[in-house]
Design an enzyme around this catalytic site. Structure first.
Site, PDB file in Angstrom:
ATOM      1  CG  ASP A  11      24.521  38.202  49.870  1.00 41.35           C
ATOM      2  OD1 ASP A  11      25.630  37.850  49.420  1.00 41.35           O
ATOM      3  OD2 ASP A  11      23.503  38.289  49.177  1.00 41.35           O
ATOM      4  CG  ASP A 130      27.218  42.834  41.565  1.00 42.34           C
ATOM      5  OD1 ASP A 130      27.280  41.600  41.708  1.00 42.34           O
ATOM      6  OD2 ASP A 130      27.502  43.645  42.471  1.00 42.34           O
TER       7      ASP A 130
END
Length: 259
Positions: A11, A130
């Site tokens: 990330d 997500d």
């Protein structure tokens, strides 16, 4: 039987690798390319770069970072974050990425999935989803903008639509589990794996090697993606692969030469 893939996820925020809990409380880890090279040496099957703030802050992914990683890695590289158009797909693939992961823009413009699949091939198109369990525990909602906004979509319905439109793979992250190190959301993964016929990558919640063994033993996930376990030196990819083999889970290994 196809080997299960082990995929470290980096990330990225402002060009650095970060990791937080439930998408907040981010802390800096290090240089993404250097970390990726270490993981490749440990027999990682792929690498994922996700610019976790690009969609929300409407920033473009730094092309130089992608190009440098592509030059120094020999394993597949997937890049996502801030993908808004077919031109973004084209630019990232031209920099050397093997796959492009799209999230928010695919929900806002589902035809982007079909367009990208038609132009570049389904193997290049990854839809990142997500999802978070509903308050009544009846299914899961899809979120966008880095997990900040409820998209008003049912997870399974959206996953099936992505497949119909031409997605080659689904990267499925449990927002409830992300960064908690309590194991993957097996129920969520099973819901999606049984609904689609394309590969599903499990993400969110890995805290120990046994979590990876568990996700492959109890779901049809094709790959496991994780960050914390590797970034903080709690385990290596080699150790994960060894444990998979011990549990009769097919995995790619490289025999190291002895001196």
């Amino acid at each position: 039987m196809l080997t299960k893939r082990i995929i470290p996820c980096l990330d990225i925020k402002n060009g650095k690798v970060v990791k937080g809990i439930n998408f907040v409380g981010l802390r800096e880890i290090g240089d993404p390319v250097e970390l990726a090279k270490i993981y490749e040496e440990q027999c990682a099957d792929e690498i994922v770069f996700l610019d976790i703030t690009a969609s929300f802050e409407e920033r473009e992914i730094i092309g130089e970072l992608i190009g440098r990683a592509a030059r120094e890695l020999s394993i597949p590289l997937t890049v996502g974050g801030g993908i808004r158009s077919i031109d973004d797909f084209r630019r990232i693939l031209a920099r050397g990425a093997d796959k492009v992961s799209v999230n928010s823009a695919a929900i806002e413009n589902p035809e982007l999935i079909r367009q990208a699949a038609n132009e570049f091939g389904v193997q290049c198109v990854v839809v990142a989803i997500d999802a978070k369990k509903r308050a009544d525990h009846r299914g899961y909602d899809v979120y966008i903008k880095g997990g900040r906004e409820n998209a008003g979509l049912d997870l399974v319905d959206w996953a099936k639509k992505c497949e119909r439109l031409g997605a080659g793979e689904i990267l499925l992250t449990s927002m409830d589990k992300d960064g908690t190190k309590t194991g993957y959301d097996l129920e969520m993964l099973n819901d999606v794996c049984t609904a689609v016929n394309i590969p599903v990558v499990a993400s969110g919640g890995c805290g120990k090697i046994s979590d990876i063994v568990e996700v492959f033993q109890n779901t049809r996930s094709d790959a496991a993606l994780f960050a914390s376990l590797f970034h903080y030196g709690e385990a290596t990819v080699d150790e994960v692969k060894d444990e998979l083999i011990k549990n009769n889970i097919p995995a790619r290994i490289i025999k190291k030469e002895t001196l």
